[in-house]
Design a protein around this motif. Structure first.
Motif, mmCIF file in Angstrom:
data_model
loop_
_atom_site.group_PDB
_atom_site.id
_atom_site.type_symbol
_atom_site.label_atom_id
_atom_site.label_comp_id
_atom_site.label_asym_id
_atom_site.label_seq_id
_atom_site.Cartn_x
_atom_site.Cartn_y
_atom_site.Cartn_z
ATOM 1 N N ALA A 246 0.854 -1.197 0.000
ATOM 2 C CA ALA A 246 0.000 0.000 0.000
ATOM 3 C C ALA A 246 0.885 1.241 0.000
ATOM 4 N N VAL A 247 0.453 2.290 -0.705
ATOM 5 C CA VAL A 247 1.293 3.483 -0.825
ATOM 6 C C VAL A 247 1.188 4.379 0.404
ATOM 7 N N THR A 248 0.137 4.220 1.198
ATOM 8 C CA THR A 248 -0.067 5.053 2.387
ATOM 9 C C THR A 248 0.094 4.203 3.635
ATOM 10 N N GLY A 249 0.766 4.746 4.638
ATOM 11 C CA GLY A 249 0.980 4.019 5.869
ATOM 12 C C GLY A 249 -0.304 3.807 6.654
ATOM 13 N N ALA A 250 -0.324 2.764 7.477
ATOM 14 C CA ALA A 250 -1.490 2.445 8.308
ATOM 15 C C ALA A 250 -1.025 2.074 9.702
ATOM 16 N N GLN A 251 -1.910 2.253 10.673
ATOM 17 C CA GLN A 251 -1.616 1.927 12.056
ATOM 18 C C GLN A 251 -2.924 1.620 12.777
ATOM 19 N N ALA A 252 -2.797 1.212 14.027
ATOM 20 C CA ALA A 252 -3.955 1.060 14.914
ATOM 21 C C ALA A 252 -3.557 1.617 16.269
ATOM 22 N N ILE A 253 -4.476 2.344 16.900
ATOM 23 C CA ILE A 253 -4.236 2.887 18.224
ATOM 24 C C ILE A 253 -5.360 2.428 19.150
ATOM 25 N N ALA A 254 -4.984 1.911 20.316
ATOM 26 C CA ALA A 254 -5.950 1.411 21.293
ATOM 27 C C ALA A 254 -5.825 2.218 22.585
ATOM 28 N N VAL A 255 -6.949 2.644 23.115
ATOM 29 C CA VAL A 255 -6.964 3.497 24.304
ATOM 30 C C VAL A 255 -7.915 2.906 25.339
ATOM 31 N N ARG A 256 -7.445 2.815 26.578
ATOM 32 C CA ARG A 256 -8.286 2.477 27.726
ATOM 33 C C ARG A 256 -8.382 3.726 28.605
ATOM 34 N N PRO A 257 -9.478 4.474 28.497
ATOM 35 C CA PRO A 257 -9.559 5.748 29.228
ATOM 36 C C PRO A 257 -9.868 5.546 30.706
ATOM 37 N N GLN A 258 -9.321 6.400 31.515
ATOM 38 C CA GLN A 258 -9.635 6.363 32.943
ATOM 39 C C GLN A 258 -11.115 6.661 33.144
ATOM 40 N N GLY A 259 -11.783 5.896 33.990
ATOM 41 C CA GLY A 259 -13.204 6.115 34.231
ATOM 42 C C GLY A 259 -13.983 4.818 34.219
ATOM 43 N N PRO A 260 -15.303 4.904 34.039
ATOM 44 C CA PRO A 260 -16.142 3.708 34.133
ATOM 45 C C PRO A 260 -15.890 2.673 33.053
ATOM 46 N N TRP A 261 -15.222 3.065 31.961
ATOM 47 C CA TRP A 261 -14.961 2.123 30.865
ATOM 48 C C TRP A 261 -13.464 1.827 30.741
ATOM 49 N N GLU A 262 -12.738 1.908 31.852
ATOM 50 C CA GLU A 262 -11.291 1.741 31.793
ATOM 51 C C GLU A 262 -10.859 0.302 31.538
ATOM 52 N N SER A 263 -11.771 -0.642 31.590
ATOM 53 C CA SER A 263 -11.418 -2.025 31.256
ATOM 54 C C SER A 263 -11.624 -2.329 29.778
ATOM 55 N N THR A 264 -12.134 -1.354 29.020
ATOM 56 C CA THR A 264 -12.473 -1.562 27.605
ATOM 57 C C THR A 264 -11.496 -0.812 26.704
ATOM 58 N N TRP A 265 -10.992 -1.511 25.704
ATOM 59 C CA TRP A 265 -10.155 -0.884 24.687
ATOM 60 C C TRP A 265 -11.037 -0.224 23.635
ATOM 61 N N PHE A 266 -10.704 0.998 23.259
ATOM 62 C CA PHE A 266 -11.327 1.666 22.119
ATOM 63 C C PHE A 266 -10.238 1.817 21.061
ATOM 64 N N VAL A 267 -10.462 1.172 19.917
ATOM 65 C CA VAL A 267 -9.405 1.031 18.914
ATOM 66 C C VAL A 267 -9.816 1.733 17.620
ATOM 67 N N SER A 268 -8.923 2.576 17.116
ATOM 68 C CA SER A 268 -9.155 3.289 15.856
ATOM 69 C C SER A 268 -8.114 2.870 14.833
ATOM 70 N N THR A 269 -8.565 2.623 13.608
ATOM 71 C CA THR A 269 -7.631 2.233 12.553
ATOM 72 C C THR A 269 -8.164 2.678 11.202
ATOM 73 N N HIS A 270 -7.305 2.575 10.202
ATOM 74 C CA HIS A 270 -7.667 2.903 8.814
ATOM 75 C C HIS A 270 -6.802 2.024 7.921
ATOM 76 N N LEU A 271 -7.390 0.920 7.437
ATOM 77 C CA LEU A 271 -6.638 -0.012 6.586
ATOM 78 C C LEU A 271 -6.476 0.573 5.195
ATOM 79 N N GLN A 272 -5.309 0.336 4.601
ATOM 80 C CA GLN A 272 -4.987 0.925 3.296
ATOM 81 C C GLN A 272 -4.953 -0.150 2.214
ATOM 82 N N PRO A 273 -5.778 0.010 1.168
ATOM 83 C CA PRO A 273 -5.860 -1.012 0.122
ATOM 84 C C PRO A 273 -4.638 -1.027 -0.788
ATOM 85 N N VAL A 274 -4.434 -2.171 -1.406
ATOM 86 C CA VAL A 274 -3.357 -2.332 -2.380
ATOM 87 C C VAL A 274 -3.995 -2.565 -3.740
ATOM 88 N N GLY A 275 -3.987 -1.569 -4.579
ATOM 89 C CA GLY A 275 -4.418 -1.742 -5.956
ATOM 90 C C GLY A 275 -5.912 -1.669 -6.199
#
Length: 604
Positions: A475-504
């Motif tokens: 893929a010509v554009t880089g990709a990553q994933a970021i996972a966050v566990r925020p302090q508070g009532p949902w601190e046991s849950t991962w919130f994950v953001s990503t953007h997959l990049q196609p090839v062709g």
């Protein structure tokens, strides 16, 4: 500098400020209105841009042939000002493209004709204009004035109009500038826009402190044009400029982010460039035609750098090369007779630089006011996944308020395709703007480069954060994933953001989705995953995500792309089975080329 020279400097500064504002309005239209980034061939967009900057060359040739450079310069400035006013009133679309193109052509024509006519003030005027442009942009929180409809935008536009018109009749005092200055002014403006005077990039580096640094450095640069130039000072400036550009362009930490210490590039880079311009301004063989031809170099550098993101190469070393060429050209210019401003003038500039640094850091809290947000509930969490396309809607308008309205209606934003300072997109730190509008904290994941990627936006000042760069698989554009566990009532849950990049093709993310799935297994625990996956529901890539044990929040849900006439579903929210999705919506918002996906999750 005498009174006439000061008036000339103010005139040139006002026009340079206008030119930079028009560039911020024009360059984004190349990939949002004329074409579509990653879809329209870069060579076609480039041909249009080259055609635009060729017009000033022709206009300057006519003006020189007729001996009417002053008349043409005044007319060009009036056209540029009129275009700037119209842009403040337009609502995007092809009218914006046409007006921005015409006004930008006029402003570049004016600069080419005006600098030789005000030769003694040329360097100081351009640098002062850059300082004003950077400081005002920083004070607006990098949300460009041309995209705003508030009192701040109109006040700045009024100041711009008054400064340009009040000094338009300043008598000419020369016929040419230093030839090497004429050759390097446009490459230097490119370098300033991309790196050393880029408020968006400075904000991405160190937040409000970065804004203070870039405003301080740009203002201090005015003093660097008023001190004597020696071979030693020019050589030192060349080394400083090259080092500053290399630090900001090439250095990242283990997560691909800009280290805080690189903020020094914004403090010293612009003064170094300004001093080199002063060194290069020797003699008067640099003509209006030399300057106009520099516009072609400017657009060539712009596309050589940014086309790499569509063609699969990184051109960061190009920036270092431009800095080296400017440094060598200036440092090898025979020194001009030594002149210096009175100490009180230099001291006043230093005090002003400190003051504008404070203003640049503090003003965004006043110029960007947050939305009112409802209090989150402990037993449920509403999540929005949204590809922002650098903040530009289908009409090519930057609409952060519309985006923020969606994000603030949710508790967590999983956002992708965020721009934090690309000059091509107006040099705006979109993530910082959204943080201020929503009153929330953003956790950043760099993808294509340190200022382009994905983020998690959440109402929590502390969190556990994990990042993973994903292999490109071609893929010509880089990709990553970021996972966050925020302090508070949902601190046991991962919130994950990503953007997959196609090839062709649209369905070229199978390998990358497998890499993402492997990392998600490593994370473990409850999670909500969202973003632009560039995959279809009946694909192997979709199965890779589901096989992690995730559940699609809305199987068979609404199409999300393109936003004005959706024909495919490529934006998703997934969760682990211990979370139940409900109230799934796909709002029909055209603030991007994708539609957002919003859902509420509750624990079983």
């Amino acid at each position: 500098m005498n009174r006439l020279g000061a008036a000339s400097a103010v005139h040139l500064a006002a026009g340079t400020w206008l030119l930079i504002d028009l560039w911020r309005a024009w360059t984004p239209t190349l990939i949002t209105i004329f074409g579509q980034a990653a879809t329209t061939p870069p060579e076609l967009i480039g041909a249009f841009a080259f055609g635009c900057v060729l017009v000033p060359v022709l206009l300057v040739a006519v003006a020189r042939r007729l001996g009417r450079e002053g008349t043409f310069a005044a007319a060009a400035l009036v056209v540029a000002l009129a275009g700037r006013v119209v842009l403040q009133l337009t609502d995007g679309g092809h009218l914006h493209l046409v007006v921005a193109s015409v006004a930008g052509i006029a402003a570049m024509t004016w600069l080419s004709l005006a600098l030789p006519r005000h030769r003694d003030a040329a360097v100081t005027g351009v640098v002062a204009g850059l300082a004003v442009a950077v400081t005002t942009h920083a004070a607006l929180g990098t949300w460009g004035a041309v995209w705003r409809d508030d009192v701040w935008a109109w006040l700045l536009l009024a100041a711009q109009l008054v400064a340009c018109l009040a000094t338009m009749r300043t008598p000419a005092e020369g016929r040419g500038v230093g030839r090497r200055f004429a050759l390097t002014v446009m490459p230097g403006l490119f370098l300033a826009g991309v790196i050393v005077a880029n408020a968006g990039r400075a904000s991405a580096t160190l937040g409000e402190a970065g804004l203070a640094a870039v405003a301080f450095g740009a203002t201090l640069a005015v003093a660097a044009t008023l001190v004597p130039v020696t071979r030693v000072s020019a050589a030192a400036a060349a080394l400083v400029l090259t080092g500053a550009v290399a630090a900001s362009a090439l250095v990242t930490d283990a997560d691909g982010l800009l280290p805080a210490w690189t903020v020094v590039a914004f403090v010293v880079g612009m003064p170094a460039l300004a001093h080199l311009w002063r060194a290069a301004d020797h003699g008067d063989r640099g003509t209006s035609m030399t300057l106009a031809l520099g516009g072609l170099v400017w657009v060539a550098l712009l596309f050589a750098y940014y086309a790499g993101y569509d063609l699969g190469y990184r051109a960061d070393w190009l920036l270092v090369g431009v800095a080296l060429v400017i440094g060598i050209a200036a440092a090898t210019t025979p020194p001009a007779p030594a002149t210096t401003a009175p100490p009180r003038t230099l001291a006043a500039i230093g005090v002003t630089a400190l003051a504008v640094g404070v203003v640049a850091a503090a003003a965004p809290a006043l110029t960007i006011r947050p939305f009112d947000a409802s209090e989150p509930r402990d037993d449920e969490v509403r999540v929005a996944a949204y590809n922002l396309r650098m903040g530009y809607g289908m009409d090519g308008v930057f609409r952060p308020k519309a985006v923020a309205a969606i994000l603030v209606s949710a508790d967590v934003g999983l956002i992708s395709e965020i721009d934090r300072g690309w000059f091509l997109n107006g040099g705006q730190d979109q993530l910082a703007i959204l943080e201020r509008l929503t009153g929330r904290t953003a956790w950043w994941g760099a993808a294509a480069d340190p200022v382009w990627g994905d983020a998690v936006l959440v109402d929590a000042s502390r969190a556990r954060v994990e990042r993973r760069a994903l292999p490109s698989h071609g893929a010509v554009t880089g990709a990553q994933a970021i996972a966050v566990r925020p302090q508070g009532p949902w601190e046991s849950t991962w919130f994950v953001s990503t953007h997959l990049q196609p090839v062709g093709s649209d369905e070229g993310v199978t390998a990358q989705s497998a890499d993402l799935a492997a990392w998600l297994r490593e994370l473990g625990g409850p999670m909500v995953l969202g973003g632009d996956f560039n995959l279809q529901e009946d694909s192997a890539a979709y199965d890779n995500v589901i096989d992690v044990g995730l559940v699609d929040a809305a199987p068979g849900g609404a199409d999300t792309s393109p936003a004005d006439a959706p024909v495919k579903r490529i934006d998703y929210l997934f969760s682990t089975p211990d979370l139940v999705a409900s109230d799934v919506e796909v709002p029909g918002l055209r603030a991007s080329d994708h539609l957002p996906v919003v859902a509420t999750f509750t624990r079983r």
